[in-house]
Write a protein that holds these residues in place. Structure first.
Motif, PDB file in Angstrom:
ATOM      1  N   PRO A  14       2.601   4.180  -4.828  1.00 43.32           N
ATOM      2  CA  PRO A  14       1.590   4.741  -5.391  1.00 43.32           C
ATOM      3  C   PRO A  14       0.846   4.108  -6.605  1.00 43.32           C
TER       4      PRO A  14
ATOM      5  N   CYS B 292      -5.124   8.319  -4.450  1.00 36.71           N
ATOM      6  CA  CYS B 292      -5.159   7.529  -5.699  1.00 36.71           C
ATOM      7  C   CYS B 292      -5.115   8.418  -6.815  1.00 36.71           C
TER       8      CYS B 292
ATOM      9  N   HIS C 155      -8.025  -2.285  -3.405  1.00 37.06           N
ATOM     10  CA  HIS C 155      -6.698  -1.978  -3.310  1.00 37.06           C
ATOM     11  C   HIS C 155      -6.626  -0.140  -3.035  1.00 37.06           C
TER      12      HIS C 155
ATOM     13  N   SER D  84       0.932  -1.065   0.033  1.00 39.09           N
ATOM     14  CA  SER D  84      -0.065   0.078   0.146  1.00 39.09           C
ATOM     15  C   SER D  84       0.749   1.236  -0.086  1.00 39.09           C
ATOM     16  N   SER D  85       2.197   1.227   0.257  1.00 42.29           N
ATOM     17  CA  SER D  85       3.095   2.311   0.123  1.00 42.29           C
ATOM     18  C   SER D  85       3.294   3.012  -1.011  1.00 42.29           C
TER      19      SER D  85
ATOM     20  N   GLU E 108      -7.040   0.800   0.287  1.00 47.61           N
ATOM     21  CA  GLU E 108      -5.951   0.506   1.176  1.00 47.61           C
ATOM     22  C   GLU E 108      -4.941   1.744   1.317  1.00 47.61           C
ATOM     23  N   ARG E 109      -5.185   2.917   0.403  1.00 50.71           N
ATOM     24  CA  ARG E 109      -4.359   3.798   0.167  1.00 50.71           C
ATOM     25  C   ARG E 109      -4.920   5.127   0.495  1.00 50.71           C
ATOM     26  N   ARG E 110      -4.196   5.895   0.931  1.00 48.05           N
ATOM     27  CA  ARG E 110      -4.978   7.187   1.360  1.00 48.05           C
ATOM     28  C   ARG E 110      -5.099   8.297   0.000  1.00 48.05           C
TER      29      ARG E 110
ATOM     30  N   PRO F 255     -10.072   7.123  -0.520  1.00 48.23           N
ATOM     31  CA  PRO F 255      -8.917   7.695  -0.655  1.00 48.23           C
ATOM     32  C   PRO F 255      -9.166   9.474  -1.400  1.00 48.23           C
TER      33      PRO F 255
END
Length: 334
Positions: A138, A173, A166, A135-136, A169-171, A297
């Protein structure tokens, strides 16, 4: 680029600079690139159909950064920040920097990534699976993954739901609204500022809400040659006009309607038969929708612009790259 290099030909004692400054220079020269999940080069050679889909599938650059060819110090720095990884389905090695590069997924990945609920499909490369699961790193997605309403899959296709998980899971996108290509000579591509210092950042993501990036696209369009009887570079001009006229905001509205509806259905806050186009503006602020939608996100909406080197005999990319490497060597030896 050639003029800017000529202006500082006498830069003295590069090797005498503190190591920290030299490393800052190498870091400044590292490209930030976008790597696709699927192997565009392979698909292009296997099917002419791909040529008609350039607006939705930005091509990737698989080569190591230019500074790996300058000296031992620059190569060591590049190797410390990136490496060759298998990010394509046909085992094509791609240079990838996990700190700065972006993984891009779109509808061309649908039949090649993972196993769907019916058991069909193919397993992805383990290395690629690892990159997407991290998730780190991009992530960028094509807006078309989430568009529309299919009565057979009212919650969205399996691939769209996989992509959405997915994204959550990221802040942040990045959403690619559309893709285009531009033909420039190497010198102009560098001078435009759109594709990095050495035209290695292709495709370039242009944030349609960032005035500086839009201006760089405008500069590149002004440099793009327009020949009588040829449609080359017309597409990128049309895309720029769509950004200037704010037509792209229609794409954004459609994407948000679909992705918000899909996520609310995943959380059982909307019935499966709810049509995305009925998700009117302001509904996202109503309870209980607001709490669920806050899990999405921050989206950045971009246009992907892929650089093609024009066949201009006056400018040759390999000669210009050799000139760039020679320039760094001169600085290093002074």
């Amino acid at each position: 680029m050639e003029d800017s290099i000529g202006a500082i030909q006498t830069f003295p004692k590069f090797r005498s600079l503190p190591a920290e400054l030299r490393l800052m220079i190498w870091a400044y020269c590292l490209p930030c690139r976008v790597v696709q999940m699927h192997d565009s080069a392979y698909l292009w050679s296997q099917s002419s159909r791909i040529q008609k889909r350039i607006r939705t599938a930005p091509a990737m650059s698989a080569k190591p950064p230019l500074i790996t060819q300058v000296c031992q110090e620059s190569r060591a720095f590049a190797l410390a920040n990136g490496r060759v990884e298998k990010t394509a389905f046909w085992n094509t090695p791609v240079w990838f920097n996990r700190k700065t590069d972006t993984i891009h997924i779109d509808e061309d990945s649908y039949r090649k990534f993972g196993r769907r609920e019916d058991g069909s499909g193919e397993d992805a490369e383990p290395g690629l699976q690892e990159l997407v699961e991290c998730s780190s790193i991009p992530l960028s997605v094509s807006r078309s993954i989430f568009l529309g309403f299919d009565p057979i899959h009212p919650r969205g296709s399996d691939f769209a739901r996989w992509s959405l998980r997915h994204i959550i899971e990221r802040r942040e996108c990045t959403v690619v609204l559309t893709s285009t290509s531009i033909h420039l000579n190497y010198q102009d591509a560098c001078a435009s500022g759109l594709f990095g210092h050495f035209a290695e950042e292709t495709p370039a993501f242009v944030d349609i809400n960032d005035a500086r990036q839009v201006k760089a696209l405008s500069t590149a369009c002004d440099m793009a040659p327009m020949r009588k009887g040829s449609t080359r570079n017309w597409d990128v001009l049309q895309v720029y006009e769509q950004i200037s006229s704010e037509y792209m905001k229609h794409y954004i509205t459609c994407f948000l309607q679909c992705v918000r509806t899909m996520w609310l259905k995943e959380n059982n806050a909307l019935r499966d038969t709810f049509i995305p186009w009925k998700f009117n503006r302001g509904r996202e602020e109503k309870a209980p929708y607001k709490t669920i939608l806050e899990q999405l996100p921050q989206f950045t909406f971009v246009v992907a612009v892929h650089f093609h080197e024009s066949k201009d005999k006056r400018h040759n990319s390999s000669k210009n790259q050799e000139k760039s490497i020679a320039f760094f060597n001169r600085l290093r030896e002074e």
